[in-house]
Scaffold this active site. Structure first.
Site, PDB file in Angstrom:
ATOM      1  N   GLY A   1       0.831  -1.188   0.000  1.00 46.43           N
ATOM      2  CA  GLY A   1       0.000   0.000   0.000  1.00 46.43           C
ATOM      3  C   GLY A   1       0.866   1.237   0.000  1.00 46.43           C
ATOM      4  O   GLY A   1       2.066   1.194   0.289  1.00 46.43           O
TER       5      GLY A   1
ATOM      6  N   GLY B   1       3.743   7.753   3.282  1.00 42.89           N
ATOM      7  CA  GLY B   1       4.767   6.783   2.940  1.00 42.89           C
ATOM      8  C   GLY B   1       4.177   5.567   2.263  1.00 42.89           C
ATOM      9  O   GLY B   1       3.110   5.636   1.641  1.00 42.89           O
TER      10      GLY B   1
ATOM     11  N   ASP C   1      -7.380   6.963  16.306  1.00 46.37           N
ATOM     12  CA  ASP C   1      -7.690   6.797  14.883  1.00 46.37           C
ATOM     13  C   ASP C   1      -8.203   5.393  14.609  1.00 46.37           C
ATOM     14  O   ASP C   1      -7.820   4.767  13.618  1.00 46.37           O
ATOM     15  CB  ASP C   1      -6.455   7.091  14.031  1.00 46.37           C
ATOM     16  CG  ASP C   1      -6.818   7.369  12.569  1.00 46.37           C
ATOM     17  OD1 ASP C   1      -7.981   7.716  12.306  1.00 46.37           O
ATOM     18  OD2 ASP C   1      -5.949   7.227  11.696  1.00 46.37           O
TER      19      ASP C   1
END
Length: 778
Positions: free
Chosen positions: A15, A20, A131
């Site tokens: 991914g 990054g 998150d």
């Protein structure tokens, strides 16, 4: 070309994003597959972004749980920064829902439970994830799930600006308050709702509208299965104080709700369901069935040299220190009870580390010179010291050794003259004469037959050997011996143990060179080794490492010893801990509603010791206290405290709640008082039908409680119902309602009736009044 972490070969990219990329890689020395998260180059130049990336790695070193992806290594040098993670062979929960929609209630409960257990470990360490969302939950092939990406995690109570993914942000994040474990509980419940229904509870593309919905909109529990409404109301409560105080408390409530709604086997069925959904996405698995990727070689000279040096030295250890080396390589690893993908020192101890000398030739000694022990007189256990090769040496194709470097020349000049002749005599002529003449005679005979063969061999070998050996032996490249790097000092300081049972301390060391040095640490509680850790120091001559290790159960009142050993050196740090205070390990509140006006509640408390624990409990009716209890509990580890209050009249429809606090923990329970509705009688007064077709009358209802009662009135003409109306009655025990209905025309000589009934039915049954209109006039 993208920088890659030394010691790993990338297989393929998993991914990429603005911060990054994540790649699937294999550890060169062990063949273990890992996931590597690389920080984007532009962010690496940003000190704030780099510090956050390092903080994420530092937080992960404190989290060891089966429901959190484990950190293996943190690597940083002048070329880049990377976090080496445990490879979870699964797909994100987002991918599962994108492909299949809602997962089903049992599978959603399994995902929520696993996530809450992972969050609970983080909360115990004082970390808030901030998150939590489906993208950060990885579901494995067996249906288990792991929590990933602590990129914006913070320490609980940290005063930072609100961050997160808006659809999963708790109300307090929208209003600018501090994040807490209840914030993660809210985000996990939003994801749970999405698994149940296939959509989020609040949906808007406008941030201000979405924030208003999270702060004020009702919880849409009607979209979810009925048996889970209570769980959703608790997890999605607008106020953090109305939610479970932590993930572990919510797990207990989840298990109770799941057991009541789906039976004892709900978890096994849910895990099988998740495994089946993941099995339908084989191409998204990191370790999918495919041809093995051919590793890229020769990417950079440094990578080639480093790999060769590692293969020659075989000095990889199971853990390295948590610090960045300026201009060199920073190596951070978490050495857990399970072996990370780095070969431990013990497995290399038996392997020969230097070339074996030829018999008769003394081999150079590689054993370090014993040095005095700096901090402890304990006996150092002998260890085999492998050869050390400096990975920073630059080798060219002409002088790169194909085997391990040797400390002795590979070719020694001969000291004896050669006794072999320079020309070997032949015993036969090189040309053999024919054994028989040719069948056809030559036309002309030779003038002179040959008397000897064409080539005459030497009559005898040389009788005198060479007077001296060759002056110049064959030229063979000889590797330059690498200077031995040894420890010059080793010490431990600052040993401390926090409330969770995690030991922290600082290791300091000095070395005579920059080549790698292995240091092993042993953590012991009351003389029993509970954990080990391996460090690899390299790239400098002075080191300071901050170490951290989980000791398991808190070693209250016992001695903790940490020992660091390296060939020829040993250092020890000791700490005797005080006796632990009594902690509340379990707190539960239950509301009971008896007959009539009897109300009560029960509080159960479990503690870790017998010292005093203060308990405060309060029984409330619609938020107003009606009974209180405060006392100090001591002498036991389990307690049961009851509260009660008897009212003169049953408080039908009102809410009874119980709130308890003990030892910094809190628990609450609530229930609504229900009363069966009873109707004594229903009566119709002054009923009639006038000549214009108008019905009229008065209906009275008498009840024993204030519970709701439904009144139904039916109007009939000629035995057929022509109209019906209903009235909702509540809050009183006696009711009177005026009734009427107008018809356009009624045939002369017709019978009529008005019928009144109630729900629940009246004790005397329904009320009825009937009559007949006047006859027809000719």
């Amino acid at each position: 070309m993208d920088w890659s972490a030394p010691g790993y070969t990338e297989i393929r990219q998993l991914g990429t994003g603005g911060s990054g990329r994540v790649v699937l890689a294999v550890h060169d020395d062990t063949g273990v597959k890992v996931a590597i998260k690389y920080l984007a180059e532009d962010l690496r130049r940003d000190p704030v972004a780099l510090a956050r990336f390092q903080t994420e790695a530092r937080i992960l070193t404190t989290l060891q749980d089966t429901h959190i992806a484990r950190l293996w290594e943190y690597v940083q040098d002048s070329g880049g920064a990377a976090i080496v993670m445990e490879l979870v062979n699964g797909v994100s929960l987002r991918a599962v829902m994108r492909e299949h929609g809602a997962t089903g209630p049992e599978a959603a409960l399994v995902v929520l439970k696993g996530s809450l257990l992972g969050l609970s470990r983080a909360h115990q360490a004082g970390v808030v994830h901030r998150d939590y969302k489906p993208e950060n939950v990885i579901v494995r092939e067996d249906g288990e799930s792991k929590l990933v990406d602590f990129g914006i995690a913070v320490r609980q109570g940290a005063a930072l600006r609100a961050e997160g993914t808006p659809p999963y942000m708790a109300p307090e994040m929208w209003s600018g308050e501090l994040a807490s474990p209840a914030t993660d509980v809210y985000a996990a419940t939003v994801t749970f709702f999405e698994c149940l229904t296939g959509h989020r509870p609040y949906r808007s593309t406008e941030p201000s509208v979405l924030g208003y919905q999270h702060l004020h909109a009702p919880i849409p529990v009607q979209d979810a299965p009925e048996g889970l409404h209570g769980l959703l109301r608790r997890g999605l409560a607008k106020s953090p104080s109305d939610r479970p105080p932590g993930a572990l408390t919510f797990v207990r409530e989840l298990e109770a709700a799941a057991l009541a709604a789906y039976g004892e086997d709900w978890e096994e069925r849910g895990r099988r369901r998740l495994a089946a959904l993941v099995a339908l996405l084989p191409l998204l698995l990191p370790q999918r069935a495919e041809a093995p990727a051919v590793p890229q070689t020769g990417t950079t000279l440094f990578r080639t040299v480093l790999d060769g040096a590692r293969r020659n030295a075989k000095r990889l250890t199971a853990g390295v220190a948590t610090v960045a080396v300026a201009g060199g390589v920073a190596w951070v690893a978490l050495a857990g009870q399970e072996s990370p993908p780095i070969r431990p020192v013990e497995a290399l101890a038996a392997a020969p580390s230097t070339p074996q000398p030829t018999p008769g030739t003394p081999a150079p000694s590689l054993e370090p010179t014993p040095a005095p022990v700096e901090t402890s007189p304990e006996v150092v256990e002998p260890e085999v010291s492998p050869a050390i090769v400096d990975p920073t040496v630059t080798l060219t194709p002409q002088n790169r050794p194909s085997a391990r470097p040797s400390t002795r020349p590979s070719v020694r000049p001969s000291t004896r003259p050669s006794v072999r002749p320079s020309v070997r005599p032949s015993v036969k002529p090189t040309v053999k004469p024919p054994t028989k003449p040719p069948t056809k005679p030559p036309t002309k005979p030779p003038t002179k037959p040959p008397t000897k063969p064409p080539i005459k061999p030497p009559t005898k070998p040389p009788t005198k050997p060479p007077t001296k050996p060759p002056t110049t032996p064959p030229v063979t490249p000889t590797p330059t011996p690498i200077p031995r790097t040894e420890l010059a000092a080793l010490s431990l300081a600052g040993l401390a143990v926090d409330e969770s049972g995690r030991a922290t301390l600082t290791l300091s060391a000095r070395a005579t060179g920059t080549a790698p040095i292995a240091v092993r640490l042993r953590y012991a509680v009351a003389g029993r080794v509970v954990a080990t850790q391996n460090l690899r120091l390299r790239g400098a001559t002075a080191y300071t490492r901050a170490l951290s290790r989980d000791l398991g159960d808190h070693p209250c009142g016992r001695r903790v010893t940490v020992t660091a050993t390296s060939p020829g050196w040993s250092a020890t740090a000791r700490l005797i801990l005080p006796r632990c205070p009594t902690r509340v390990t379990g707190l539960r509140a239950v509301v009971t509603i008896g007959e009539g006006g009897a109300l009560g509640g029960t509080v159960t408390v479990r503690t870790s010791g017998t010292d005093a624990v203060d308990l405060a409990a309060e029984l409330r009716l619609d938020g107003e206290a009606i009974a209180e209890r405060a006392e100090a509990l001591r002498g036991e580890t389990a307690y049961r405290v009851e509260l009660s209050r008897v009212l003169r009249q049953r408080p039908c429809g009102r809410v009874v709640s119980l709130v308890a606090r003990a030892g910094g923990e809190s628990a609450s329970a609530r229930a609504q008082v229900t009363c069966p509705a009873e109707v004594r009688s229903v009566t119709i007064l002054r009923a009639g039908l006038d000549a214009e077709g108008g019905f009229s009358g008065v209906v009275t209802v008498s009840a024993t409680t204030v519970q709701p009662v439904r009144l139904i009135v039916a109007y009939q003409i000629g035995g057929e119902t022509v109209h019906t109306e209903a009235f909702e009655l509540a809050g009183e025990t006696a009711y009177s309602r005026q009734i009427s209905h107008q018809r356009r025309s009624v045939p002369c000589g017709s019978t009529w009736a008005i019928v009144a009934t109630t729900d629940p039915a009246a004790a005397g049954g329904a009320a009825r009044v009937d009559g007949k209109t006047g006859g027809c006039v000719e």
